[in-house]
Design an enzyme around this catalytic site. Structure first.
Site, PDB file in Angstrom:
ATOM      1  CB  CYS A  89      36.299  33.612  55.210  1.00  0.00           C
ATOM      2  SG  CYS A  89      38.029  33.100  55.246  1.00  0.00           S
ATOM      3  CD  GLN A 157      44.538  33.079  56.643  1.00  0.00           C
ATOM      4  OE1 GLN A 157      43.464  33.254  57.224  1.00  0.00           O
ATOM      5  NE2 GLN A 157      44.857  31.922  56.095  1.00  0.00           N
ATOM      6  NE  ARG A 212      43.217  21.711  69.291  1.00  0.00           N
ATOM      7  CZ  ARG A 212      43.454  22.754  68.488  1.00  0.00           C
ATOM      8  NH1 ARG A 212      43.380  23.983  68.976  1.00  0.00           N
ATOM      9  NH2 ARG A 212      43.757  22.572  67.220  1.00  0.00           N
ATOM     10  CB  SER A 238      39.754  29.877  62.510  1.00  0.00           C
ATOM     11  OG  SER A 238      40.496  30.197  61.346  1.00  0.00           O
ATOM     12  CG  HIS A 339      37.123  29.680  59.153  1.00  0.00           C
ATOM     13  ND1 HIS A 339      35.955  29.830  58.410  1.00  0.00           N
ATOM     14  CD2 HIS A 339      37.980  30.637  58.678  1.00  0.00           C
ATOM     15  CE1 HIS A 339      36.112  30.818  57.544  1.00  0.00           C
ATOM     16  NE2 HIS A 339      37.334  31.308  57.684  1.00  0.00           N
ATOM     17  CB  CYS A 369      37.567  39.229  58.437  1.00  0.00           C
ATOM     18  SG  CYS A 369      38.189  37.762  59.292  1.00  0.00           S
ATOM     19  N   GLY A 371      38.796  37.423  52.617  1.00  0.00           N
ATOM     20  CA  GLY A 371      39.932  37.764  51.795  1.00  0.00           C
ATOM     21  C   GLY A 371      39.638  38.936  50.878  1.00  0.00           C
TER      22      GLY A 371
END
Length: 383
Positions: A89, A157, A212, A238, A339, A369, A371
């Site tokens: 990420c 995750q 939204r 996300s 994301h 954060c 992986g």
């Protein structure tokens, strides 16, 4: 040591899954921001030293060094190289680091850092599942060394985000309140025109599609958990999306040579590892590590962009650092804005720069954060 400066930063809108950018090839999406960046800064295109792009799940249209493909698809000079970075990420935040380090080392003067991800076409974890027909169900299957060290605990995750929620006593209701606020902030930022300077409309998409307007706590409460008995739902996670972003990073020599005005200076960059089973907690120790190395405290930081992989990640970071929520993701985070994996780091940096300029802040900090239990931290100083 030489200094690295940010001269420009831009991004596409975030296209929601199956939205306005869903059918755009990654090379054209990334190529668009590159062509726009080159076109508006006056540096001859053949005098760029490198293009460093973040991307995850580099298969299909994302394969074959997408950084290079984007540059060429944009019609830009053949002589300029490109390289693709995968730090999960944090890929395009790491791209910013590599670009800045090249400039700070004195080996390059003009570098583009950015990222692209088309998650509608290539869903998350596509690269991991592609090998299933060959008998590899996950990247760790069959590793004697990994199992000896970490056992058979799931590396996920979702498990990590739930573990964080449990450890910090974060209720589903608290996470939903946080998620609702992320949407509120993003919608207010769109309404206030806060993103207008950083977004370049593309393919008929003008604004971020992901926030939204109709979400409510009642709607969130009706969703099924992502894991049985857990508190995580899609509402506090996300959003997958499609996007690209790019920054122009140059040396002081390049500023003088091309008559450029710097907008920010890279004040600090670092990356730190943490427990891969917890995975998403690394921004907490990484933030402390970065501030110590930079000789700053959180009192010096005017804005923080913290990737909202899950509401639990952001709430745990806020609880541990005690940094004000109102100055963290002030215009919403990934729960509302999406994301786009390999593009997120550059998207966050672009938004961080523009928010510092809007509010006349001095220092901005970005962390996320990643992986494997990793976290990059970048501190920039507005000039």
């Amino acid at each position: 040591m030489k200094q690295a400066y940010i001269v420009d930063a831009l991004r596409t809108p975030t296209g929601r899954r199956k939205g306005g950018l869903a059918q755009v090839h990654a090379a054209d999406l990334g190529g668009f921001v590159l062509k726009e960046l080159v076109g508006r800064n006056g540096i001859p295109a053949d005098e760029y030293d490198d293009v460093v792009f973040g991307c995850v799940d580099t298969i299909g249209p994302l394969a074959g060094n997408i950084a290079r493909t984007c540059w060429l698809a944009a019609g830009l000079p053949l002589t300029v190289p490109g390289v693709t970075v995968d730090r999960q990420c944090g890929s395009s935040q790491q791209a910013v680091h590599f670009a800045a380090q090249a400039v700070m080392s004195g080996t390059q003067d003009v570098v583009v850092a950015g990222g692209v991800q088309t998650m509608t076409q290539i869903p998350i974890s596509s690269a991991m599942t592609a090998a299933e027909p060959l008998g590899f169900t996950d990247p760790f299957s069959g590793s004697i060394g990994w199992r000896a060290r970490f056992g058979d605990a799931p590396v996920s995750q979702f498990h990590a985000a739930q573990r964080i929620a449990d450890h910090w006593n974060l209720s589903r209701e608290a996470m939903e309140q946080y998620a609702l606020e992320s949407h509120r902030r993003a919608l207010a930022a769109i309404e206030g025109g806060y993103f207008s300077r950083e977004i370049v409309p593309f393919a008929g998409v003008v604004h971020d599609e992901t926030p939204r307007k109709d979400t409510t706590l009642a709607k969130m409460a009706s969703l099924e958990p992502l894991m049985p008995g857990g508190a995580l739902t899609a509402a506090v996670s996300s959003q997958t999306c499609d996007a690209a972003a790019a920054l122009l990073i140059v040396s002081e020599d390049a500023l003088k040579r091309y008559g450029l005005k710097p907008r920010a200076r890279i004040h600090h960059l670092s990356v730190l590892g943490d427990d891969p089973l917890w995975m998403l907690t690394a921004p907490i120790p990484a933030t402390r590590h970065a501030l110590k190395k930079a000789g700053l405290t959180l009192d010096d930081i005017d804005v923080v962009e913290l990737n909202e992989a899950f509401a639990s990640v952001a709430l745990a970071w806020l609880a541990e650092t005690r940094y004000p929520h109102e100055k963290t993701n002030p215009n919403g985070g990934a729960i509302a804005l999406g994301h786009p994996l390999g593009a997120t780091g550059a998207r966050l940096m672009t938004s961080l720069l523009h928010e510092l300029e809007r509010t006349q802040g001095r220092y901005g900090l970005q962390t996320m954060c990643e992986g494997g239990g990793l976290a990059n931290v970048t501190i920039i100083e507005r000039l």
